[in-house]
Design a protein around this motif. Structure first.
Motif, PDB file in Angstrom:
ATOM      1  N   THR A 312      23.223  40.821  26.493  1.00 33.67           N
ATOM      2  CA  THR A 312      24.573  41.980  26.664  1.00 33.67           C
ATOM      3  C   THR A 312      25.431  40.865  25.588  1.00 33.67           C
ATOM      4  OG1 THR A 312      26.347  41.902  27.845  1.00 33.67           O
ATOM      5  CG2 THR A 312      24.705  39.898  28.346  1.00 33.67           C
ATOM      6  N   ASP A 313      26.165  41.923  25.263  1.00 38.78           N
ATOM      7  CA  ASP A 313      27.159  42.101  23.980  1.00 38.78           C
ATOM      8  C   ASP A 313      27.922  40.675  25.380  1.00 38.78           C
ATOM      9  OD1 ASP A 313      26.765  43.857  22.423  1.00 38.78           O
ATOM     10  OD2 ASP A 313      28.793  45.151  22.962  1.00 38.78           O
ATOM     11  N   ASN A 314      28.580  40.218  26.627  1.00 34.13           N
ATOM     12  CA  ASN A 314      29.470  39.537  26.868  1.00 34.13           C
ATOM     13  C   ASN A 314      28.269  38.678  27.561  1.00 34.13           C
ATOM     14  OD1 ASN A 314      31.845  41.178  26.318  1.00 34.13           O
ATOM     15  ND2 ASN A 314      30.972  42.606  26.542  1.00 34.13           N
ATOM     16  N   GLY A 354      22.961  50.037  25.697  1.00 35.02           N
ATOM     17  CA  GLY A 354      22.909  49.813  24.558  1.00 35.02           C
ATOM     18  C   GLY A 354      21.865  50.657  23.751  1.00 35.02           C
ATOM     19  N   ILE A 355      22.588  50.495  22.181  1.00 33.19           N
ATOM     20  CA  ILE A 355      21.802  51.017  21.550  1.00 33.19           C
ATOM     21  C   ILE A 355      20.834  49.691  20.646  1.00 33.19           C
ATOM     22  CG2 ILE A 355      23.414  51.108  19.619  1.00 33.19           C
ATOM     23  CD1 ILE A 355      22.030  54.125  18.983  1.00 33.19           C
ATOM     24  N   ASP A 406      26.297  42.920  18.293  1.00 33.33           N
ATOM     25  CA  ASP A 406      27.921  43.804  19.228  1.00 33.33           C
ATOM     26  C   ASP A 406      27.220  45.442  19.293  1.00 33.33           C
ATOM     27  OD1 ASP A 406      30.467  41.904  19.556  1.00 33.33           O
ATOM     28  OD2 ASP A 406      29.267  42.214  17.463  1.00 33.33           O
ATOM     29  N   ASN A 407      27.138  45.760  20.305  1.00 30.94           N
ATOM     30  CA  ASN A 407      26.711  46.823  20.452  1.00 30.94           C
ATOM     31  C   ASN A 407      27.203  48.499  19.688  1.00 30.94           C
ATOM     32  OD1 ASN A 407      24.789  48.671  21.303  1.00 30.94           O
ATOM     33  ND2 ASN A 407      26.269  49.547  22.159  1.00 30.94           N
ATOM     34  N   TYR A 408      28.716  47.979  19.764  1.00 31.83           N
ATOM     35  CA  TYR A 408      29.672  48.980  19.081  1.00 31.83           C
ATOM     36  C   TYR A 408      29.416  49.270  17.231  1.00 31.83           C
ATOM     37  CZ  TYR A 408      32.386  45.079  17.395  1.00 31.83           C
ATOM     38  OH  TYR A 408      32.729  44.475  16.606  1.00 31.83           O
ATOM     39  N   VAL A 409      28.976  48.045  16.804  1.00 34.68           N
ATOM     40  CA  VAL A 409      28.829  48.209  15.411  1.00 34.68           C
ATOM     41  C   VAL A 409      27.844  48.980  15.541  1.00 34.68           C
ATOM     42  CG1 VAL A 409      27.514  46.399  13.590  1.00 34.68           C
ATOM     43  CG2 VAL A 409      29.924  45.547  15.530  1.00 34.68           C
TER      44      VAL A 409
END
Lengths: 485, 420
Positions: A312-314, A354-355, A406-409
């Motif tokens: 996880t990112d967090n 997520g991806i 980071d997933n958003y990337v």
């Protein structure tokens, strides 16, 4: 939480979050029993990493023919330094140094890199889950290098992976760290070959001084992390300590290989994060790296990074602490740490979020289709272009921090659009439609084998395309079940 | 990768000289740093909602992040500072080879197009500027530049100041699609505002495939559906073929700038803010060649962007702002390069820029920061605030001082950068 997941969900997490995706030649049913998925990961840890030998790396011997041969590490280094040697027999070596840009005969440093990458497309297809391969990839990214910076990096990047990272992926972090920092690829990438002790013999003669680059990144990225409590003085101390860690120059028979040059080494005792190192010579740097490798801040940094990469990112502080404890208790033993990660209940989060990163997802297409050795290796040029386009090719990240977790990337409109094109391009390159198996098997049947939990909508959409295996498989590999982790 | 995959190295002249004396170590093959990696350029764009407080103009902003730490001292060279030549030694550029900005500062010769804009009053240089964080770490200083925080203590703030700004603007009906980017999202645009992205289509799918996939996502994964639809929409905007004729021989950075220009020029519901990354300014080794090549590529890209923006009729509403995380050491290192420093330049170009001048409160090179780097006398946030206030028309002090750049009430916008 592990306890709240069904066996099917655990299998999905094992394959898509910890592994390299379903293997068309897989032998285990990962959801056959409640703990089969986790056990498969532990089994792979117990089996250890696949070994790749120098002899398996085949590069074009000359421009004149397509014959591919293997080279020793010293020879590889010489090619990396753009020093030409006739490879066979080694004893009758003649050398014709070439100069300038675009003036290469084969093998070029990039031939070695391509051969290394190609062979991995074969190796990735072997394990059931691919967890240890994912760990190798994690550490490759942790010790990120940019091969386009210098031929010696390109030629030896695969050697660094095989003989240091893969070698120690379930060993001690200290050994991996020392091996990486002494490797010609890392030395050259972060400029330690042009770092000179200011009062060393040659430093005085050349009025040259140390270069902070490698020392800074060891602290900031490789060990204690940017919040690990070091100062500019620690950077300078470590930079001085590792002056003299360099590579043999052009005119030496060992050109490109690591060596400790005492004439470049800054004499004296220096402090790094509260500990003074007074050893003479190379031992001083070794001791400093061993100190950093098991520092509590390093344990925290590595634990956080592993969790961010795999889970996880967090991650919560509790999760980080549990993993960091395993690191500290084992003195940085990566087998213990990796096992602790798998056994961490909170690391098993609900699948489908997520991806997946582009590289591992591309590998899962290769594993899902299944390619013979030669056919898999033939994919490499396309595999390289596609991953480069998706900004996730190994040894190509521009900065030493490696690709972000980071997933958003990775989960962006354009990235999703590119994924569908990328999958199609790889399948086309592999000429997947030519496979005679489509005479007797439908793509929708393969889809159900690989992804038992495939949604009805996806199964039916794939079935509609059964007559065109390329499009059907293209769709399969970009279903949410394949893209998400 | 591009030609620089095959571009092994440059030999350091001092090392060559030592080699001639028979010194073994000096025969080491020295490398340029990965400084020519401009091909990795990619850009990001964001929709700007119609600004409630803006005038009738339709402002465009392109932010160019020059990653690696650009050597401001050799971009806008302080020839008038007597310490410059002394400190720089063999890296010092000489007046005769440079383009005069005024009697004190001279421009690097690779920025010829920028100079024509400067002469036309449409480009300016802000000198001796730096983000608030000054610890010389790429990652920390880039993060600080992009997240807009004071940088005076440990800071794990996530999200970027440009995204926070977007979140505070008033959306108008004609724009609701969010933001757009290519490749990894830079921190500056991260946050609650959605971001769209674009990159060239290299391997198109057969007709009908996109529809099949959209339908599948629609019924199974609404987030993926939303992302894919936006990706496809952006692509059709970006690949419009109208516009001025440009050289077919273009670097990928040029192509990125061209794409940005097209997207910023699209009429309704189109992006008005773009962010573009340019890697490779970390010139530790062999700086002269690397910096010249980088600047040349940037200059050509700016030229292409300008041509498209003029053709599309929005150049006069445009600001292109080039910023970098830090400058480089005042002295060169022993590898014909420079190490991480502090003060550097910010470059502004565009029809909306009040240009033709160098904006500097010059600290002098006899007054170095930590005894080694150009001392910053401006905070980069002053430049950002100036552009936000005067160009984007956002005047609300609370938004600027507390939301976009938290804790920045004492950091004032630099005046006279933008035509108003």
């Amino acid at each position: 939480m592990y306890s709240t997941l069904t066996p099917q969900e655990r299998a999905r997490v094992a394959l898509m979050r910890f592994g390299l995706g379903p293997n068309v030649n897989g032998k285990k049913n990962l959801s056959a029993s409640p703990h089969a998925a986790r056990q498969a990961l532990l089994d792979e840890i117990a089996a250890g990493p696949a070994r790749i030998s120098e002899a398996e790396i085949k590069v074009p011997s000359t421009d004149q023919n397509d014959q591919k041969v293997s080279f020793t590490f010293p020879q590889t280094c010489r090619y990396g330094m753009n020093l030409r040697t006739k490879p066979v027999p080694a004893s009758s070596t003649t050398e014709v140094p070439t100069e300038g840009v675009h003036n290469y005969v084969r093998p070029t440093p990039w031939d070695f890199q391509s051969a290394e990458r190609a062979l991995r497309l074969v190796k990735y297809q072997e394990p059931e889950v691919g967890f240890v391969e994912r760990l190798v990839l994690f550490w490759v990214n942790h010790f990120s290098i940019l091969s386009s910076k210098h031929g010696i990096i390109a030629a030896t990047a695969g050697h660094l992976e095989r003989t240091v990272i893969r070698q120690h992926v379930l060993g001690n972090f200290a050994d991996m760290l020392k091996g990486v920092i002494k490797h010609p690829a890392m030395i050259t990438y972060l400029d330690n070959h042009v770092s000179y002790g200011p009062t060393s013999t040659l430093g005085r003669r050349w009025k040259a001084t140390y270069n902070e680059n490698l020392a800074r990144e060891i602290l900031e990225l490789h060990t204690v992390g940017v919040y690990g409590g070091y100062s500019q003085n620690d950077v300078i101390g470590l930079a001085k300590i590792i002056t003299g860690w360099t590579i043999y120059p052009y005119n030496n028979g060992n050109a490109g290989q690591f060596y400790f040059n005492k004439d470049l080494h800054e004499p004296g005792a220096f402090t790094v994060i509260g500990k003074e190192f007074a050893q003479a010579g190379e031992a001083q740097g070794t001791a400093a790296l061993e100190h950093l490798a098991i520092h509590p801040a390093t344990a925290q940094h590595i634990a956080r990074k592993l969790l961010r990469h795999f889970v996880t990112d967090n991650p919560t502080e509790k999760m980080i602490q549990e993993l960091a404890d395993a690191f500290v208790v084992s003195n940085g033993n990566l087998k213990a740490v990796s096992t602790a990660l798998v056994n961490l209940d909170s690391a098993w989060i609900k699948p489908g979020t997520g991806i997946r990163r582009p590289y591992e997802w591309m590998v899962s297409i290769v594993r899902g289709v299944g390619f013979s050795g030669a056919n898999a290796m033939a994919l490499e040029p396309a595999f390289d272009i596609i991953n480069t386009n998706m900004s996730n090719q190994i040894w190509k990240h521009m900065t030493p921090d490696g690709y972000p977790d980071d997933n958003y990337v990775w989960e962006t409109p354009d990235a999703v659009r590119v994924r569908k094109d990328a999958a199609g391009h790889l399948l086309a390159t592999g000429a997947v439609w030519k496979d005679p198996k489509w005479k007797s098997q439908k793509p929708s049947e393969l889809a159900k084998t690989l992804v038992p939990h495939l949604s009805m909508a996806a199964a039916s959409a794939i079935q509609k395309l059964d007559r065109d295996p390329m499009q059907a498989l293209n769709l399969l590999f970009v279903t949410p079940e394949y893209l998400r982790r | 990768m591009s030609a620089h995959d095959h571009d092994l190295t440059q030999l350091d002249s001092r090392i060559v000289a030592s080699a001639a004396e028979g010194c073994e170590e000096s025969k080491l093959l020295l490398s340029r740093r990965a400084a020519l990696g401009l091909s990795a350029g990619f850009f990001t764009w964001a929709f700007t909602p119609h600004l409630a407080e803006a005038s009738s103009s339709d402002p465009r902003l392109l932010i160019v992040l020059l990653r690696g730490g650009m050597d401001g001292l050799n971009v806008a060279v302080p020839i008038g500072d007597p310490q410059y030549a002394k400190l720089r030694g063999r890296l010092a550029l000489v007046k005769e080879n440079l383009l005069p900005l005024n009697s004190y500062f001279y421009l690097h010769p690779s920025l010829a197009f920028f100079k024509t804009l400067y002469n036309a009053g449409q480009a300016t240089i802000v000198h001796a500027v730096a983000p608030p964080m000054k610890n010389r770490s790429h990652f920390e200083c880039q993060r600080n530049l992009e997240n807009g925080t004071p940088g005076d203590k440990e800071d794990r703030t996530t999200g970027g100041w440009l995204n926070r700004l977007l979140s505070k603007l008033t959306p108008a009906d004609r724009v609701k699609a969010g933001a757009l980017q290519i490749g990894p999202t830079p921190l500056i645009l991260q946050g609650t505002e959605k971001v769209l992205s674009w990159s060239p289509t290299l391997w198109p799918r057969p007709a009908g495939f996109d529809t099949s996939l959209l339908n599948l996502y629609k019924s199974t994964d609404s987030a993926l559906y939303d992302l894919l639809l936006k990706g496809i929409t952006a692509n059709s905007l970006a690949t419009s073929t109208s516009g001025p004729a440009l050289s077919p021989d273009a670097s990928s950075l040029q192509l990125s700038f061209r794409g940005a220009a097209k997207l910023l020029g699209a009429p309704s519901g189109a992006p008005r803010i773009a962010v573009l990354n340019v890697e490779g300014w970390d010139t530790h080794v062999g700086q002269p060649q690397a910096l010249a090549a980088n600047l040349n590529n940037l200059d050509k890209s700016l030229s292409d962007f300008t041509a498209i923006a003029k053709n599309s009729g929005y150049w006069n509403d445009t600001v292109v702002l080039c910023v970098t995380e830090f400058g480089r050491t005042a002295k060169g290192n022993s590898d014909n390069g420079t190490d991480h420093g502090v003060g550097t330049v910010a470059m502004l170009a565009g029809g909306a820029v009040k240009g033709g001048k160098v904006v500097a409160n010059w600290p002098g090179l006899s007054n170095l920061y930590d005894g080694r780097d150009l001392r910053p006398t401006y905070d980069l946030r002053q430049v950002f605030k100036s552009v936000i206030r005067s160009h984007l028309g956002v005047q609300d002090k609370k938004i600027l001082d507390e939301v976009v750049f938290p804790g920045s009430s004492l950091i004032s916008a630099l005046p006279e950068l933008i035509r108003t």
